[in-house]
Scaffold this motif. Structure first.
Motif, PDB file in Angstrom:
ATOM      1  N   GLN A  61      36.513  47.326  42.310  1.00 51.72           N
ATOM      2  CA  GLN A  61      37.283  48.370  42.988  1.00 51.72           C
ATOM      3  C   GLN A  61      37.651  47.956  44.415  1.00 51.72           C
ATOM      4  O   GLN A  61      38.750  48.250  44.888  1.00 51.72           O
ATOM      5  CB  GLN A  61      36.498  49.679  42.982  1.00 51.72           C
ATOM      6  CG  GLN A  61      36.345  50.283  41.583  1.00 51.72           C
ATOM      7  CD  GLN A  61      35.422  51.475  41.547  1.00 51.72           C
ATOM      8  OE1 GLN A  61      34.568  51.655  42.426  1.00 51.72           O
ATOM      9  NE2 GLN A  61      35.558  52.314  40.532  1.00 51.72           N
ATOM     10  N   GLU A  62      36.726  47.276  45.085  1.00 51.58           N
ATOM     11  CA  GLU A  62      37.003  46.819  46.447  1.00 51.58           C
ATOM     12  C   GLU A  62      38.170  45.841  46.482  1.00 51.58           C
ATOM     13  O   GLU A  62      38.945  45.808  47.442  1.00 51.58           O
ATOM     14  CB  GLU A  62      35.763  46.153  47.040  1.00 51.58           C
ATOM     15  CG  GLU A  62      34.655  47.123  47.421  1.00 51.58           C
ATOM     16  CD  GLU A  62      33.420  46.390  47.920  1.00 51.58           C
ATOM     17  OE1 GLU A  62      33.380  45.139  47.788  1.00 51.58           O
ATOM     18  OE2 GLU A  62      32.497  47.057  48.435  1.00 51.58           O
ATOM     19  N   ARG A  63      38.308  45.040  45.421  1.00 50.92           N
ATOM     20  CA  ARG A  63      39.365  44.020  45.376  1.00 50.92           C
ATOM     21  C   ARG A  63      40.693  44.579  44.899  1.00 50.92           C
ATOM     22  O   ARG A  63      41.713  43.902  44.960  1.00 50.92           O
ATOM     23  CB  ARG A  63      38.912  42.870  44.479  1.00 50.92           C
ATOM     24  CG  ARG A  63      37.817  42.025  45.125  1.00 50.92           C
ATOM     25  CD  ARG A  63      36.995  41.277  44.089  1.00 50.92           C
ATOM     26  NE  ARG A  63      36.023  40.367  44.692  1.00 50.92           N
ATOM     27  CZ  ARG A  63      34.869  40.756  45.227  1.00 50.92           C
ATOM     28  NH1 ARG A  63      34.548  42.035  45.235  1.00 50.92           N
ATOM     29  NH2 ARG A  63      34.035  39.875  45.745  1.00 50.92           N
ATOM     30  N   ASN A  64      40.684  45.812  44.387  1.00 50.10           N
ATOM     31  CA  ASN A  64      41.918  46.478  43.959  1.00 50.10           C
ATOM     32  C   ASN A  64      42.692  45.627  42.953  1.00 50.10           C
ATOM     33  O   ASN A  64      43.889  45.368  43.107  1.00 50.10           O
ATOM     34  CB  ASN A  64      42.802  46.798  45.178  1.00 50.10           C
ATOM     35  CG  ASN A  64      43.894  47.797  44.848  1.00 50.10           C
ATOM     36  OD1 ASN A  64      43.712  48.655  43.973  1.00 50.10           O
ATOM     37  ND2 ASN A  64      45.032  47.684  45.514  1.00 50.10           N
ATOM     38  N   LEU A  65      42.003  45.198  41.897  1.00 48.58           N
ATOM     39  CA  LEU A  65      42.609  44.342  40.890  1.00 48.58           C
ATOM     40  C   LEU A  65      43.324  45.181  39.830  1.00 48.58           C
ATOM     41  O   LEU A  65      42.977  46.332  39.575  1.00 48.58           O
ATOM     42  CB  LEU A  65      41.543  43.467  40.230  1.00 48.58           C
ATOM     43  CG  LEU A  65      40.707  42.611  41.181  1.00 48.58           C
ATOM     44  CD1 LEU A  65      39.661  41.825  40.400  1.00 48.58           C
ATOM     45  CD2 LEU A  65      41.595  41.660  41.978  1.00 48.58           C
ATOM     46  N   GLU A 126      36.024  33.048  42.329  1.00 46.91           N
ATOM     47  CA  GLU A 126      37.252  33.620  42.874  1.00 46.91           C
ATOM     48  C   GLU A 126      37.692  32.958  44.179  1.00 46.91           C
ATOM     49  O   GLU A 126      38.857  33.057  44.553  1.00 46.91           O
ATOM     50  CB  GLU A 126      37.079  35.120  43.106  1.00 46.91           C
ATOM     51  CG  GLU A 126      36.031  35.469  44.159  1.00 46.91           C
ATOM     52  CD  GLU A 126      35.859  36.955  44.373  1.00 46.91           C
ATOM     53  OE1 GLU A 126      36.628  37.744  43.774  1.00 46.91           O
ATOM     54  OE2 GLU A 126      34.964  37.343  45.143  1.00 46.91           O
ATOM     55  N   MET A 127      36.785  32.262  44.861  1.00 41.67           N
ATOM     56  CA  MET A 127      37.151  31.620  46.113  1.00 41.67           C
ATOM     57  C   MET A 127      37.755  30.238  45.897  1.00 41.67           C
ATOM     58  O   MET A 127      38.286  29.632  46.826  1.00 41.67           O
ATOM     59  CB  MET A 127      35.929  31.509  47.034  1.00 41.67           C
ATOM     60  CG  MET A 127      35.265  32.848  47.335  1.00 41.67           C
ATOM     61  SD  MET A 127      36.432  34.148  47.839  1.00 41.67           S
ATOM     62  CE  MET A 127      37.055  33.456  49.366  1.00 41.67           C
ATOM     63  N   LEU A 195      44.872  37.105  41.899  1.00 44.36           N
ATOM     64  CA  LEU A 195      44.578  38.294  41.103  1.00 44.36           C
ATOM     65  C   LEU A 195      44.842  39.587  41.859  1.00 44.36           C
ATOM     66  O   LEU A 195      44.998  40.655  41.239  1.00 44.36           O
ATOM     67  CB  LEU A 195      43.121  38.254  40.627  1.00 44.36           C
ATOM     68  CG  LEU A 195      42.749  37.096  39.696  1.00 44.36           C
ATOM     69  CD1 LEU A 195      41.294  37.225  39.258  1.00 44.36           C
ATOM     70  CD2 LEU A 195      43.668  37.039  38.486  1.00 44.36           C
ATOM     71  N   GLN A 196      44.889  39.522  43.180  1.00 39.61           N
ATOM     72  CA  GLN A 196      45.165  40.729  43.961  1.00 39.61           C
ATOM     73  C   GLN A 196      46.645  41.056  44.038  1.00 39.61           C
ATOM     74  O   GLN A 196      47.011  42.111  44.566  1.00 39.61           O
ATOM     75  CB  GLN A 196      44.577  40.578  45.365  1.00 39.61           C
ATOM     76  CG  GLN A 196      43.065  40.727  45.404  1.00 39.61           C
ATOM     77  CD  GLN A 196      42.484  40.605  46.795  1.00 39.61           C
ATOM     78  OE1 GLN A 196      42.895  39.762  47.577  1.00 39.61           O
ATOM     79  NE2 GLN A 196      41.508  41.449  47.103  1.00 39.61           N
ATOM     80  N   ASP A 197      47.485  40.191  43.503  1.00 42.65           N
ATOM     81  CA  ASP A 197      48.916  40.505  43.392  1.00 42.65           C
ATOM     82  C   ASP A 197      49.079  41.572  42.312  1.00 42.65           C
ATOM     83  O   ASP A 197      48.666  41.372  41.169  1.00 42.65           O
ATOM     84  CB  ASP A 197      49.692  39.241  43.003  1.00 42.65           C
ATOM     85  CG  ASP A 197      51.202  39.438  43.059  1.00 42.65           C
ATOM     86  OD1 ASP A 197      51.683  40.523  42.659  1.00 42.65           O
ATOM     87  OD2 ASP A 197      51.905  38.503  43.488  1.00 42.65           O
TER      88      ASP A 197
END
Length: 226
Positions: A61-65, A126-127, A195-197
């Motif tokens: 949720q924090e990453r808004n994926l 992810e990094m 992925l955050q796009d």
């Protein structure tokens, strides 16, 4: 099991030296202790899994994926969250986890449409970037995959694309514009940034990318006019 012990006690009240009753009671008490131990272990494991699921859900949720999950009627937020976690763990390719640094680690599929083959990176932090992994698969001085006989899949010549969220089509249709079906991405960006796009949809819990050689027939067919 408790009934067996009570029955043994009644028998022992009549004959306290009865070997059969004594052995049966000892076995029953041992079995009860084993069941209680197993129940404690199961409860501890369930609590641990619940905590890990909560941490994973918070991280997502924090990453808004943009995670694909079909809508269901009359569903509360808790039920939806649990269904989301289960959907991320249903793939045979593995599922997203969180490492000790609080970073998400995904299974990632790399498709090579021109040759109808693929690779699976089971633990993709992810990094890290796609270049980090592709450079191992296509080393400048190393051996190319057997399907790349012409050695056109090199780090300087490959590009990476991802399917766009089909729900974008409705947005574009409302503006009389054709929605892009694939999005070319910067392979040097971190997986997290890609992925955050919001145009990138994560389906079945496995981010999937297509790898092309620039100028190849497959590339020209897909990105004609790009």
């Amino acid at each position: 099991m408790q009934g067996v012990i009570e029955w043994c006690d009644k028998g022992l009240a009549i004959d306290k030296h009865n070997k059969s009753f004594i052995e049966m009671k000892i076995k029953s008490l041992k079995k009860i202790k084993e069941q209680e131990r197993d129940a404690r272990k199961a409860a501890a494991l369930e609590q641990k899994n619940s905590r890990k699921n909560a941490e994973l859900l918070e991280a997502l949720q924090e990453r808004n994926l943009n995670l694909y999950l079909p809508d269901e009627e009359d569903e509360g937020q808790h039920e939806r969250n649990m269904r989301l976690i289960e959907s991320l763990k249903c793939s045979s390719h593995g599922h997203v986890t969180m490492n000790e640094e609080g970073q998400l680690v995904w299974p990632v599929r790399l498709l090579y449409p021109e040759y109808a083959t693929s690779d699976l990176v089971q633990e993709f932090c992810e990094m890290n970037s796609l270049s980090d992994h592709l450079s191992y698969m296509f080393p400048p001085e190393g051996q190319s995959p057997e399907w790349d006989q012409d050695r056109v899949y090199t780090m300087d010549n490959i590009c990476v694309a991802v399917d766009c969220d089909v729900r974008l089509q409705q947005i574009y249709d409302n503006n009389d514009i054709s929605a892009p079906t694939r999005l070319l991405i910067n392979k040097d960006d971190s997986l997290l940034k890609i992925l955050q796009d919001n145009k990138v949809l994560i389906s079945a819990g496995v981010p999937t990318f297509e790898v092309y050689a620039k100028g190849s027939p497959a590339y020209n067919e897909v990105f004609r006019g790009s």
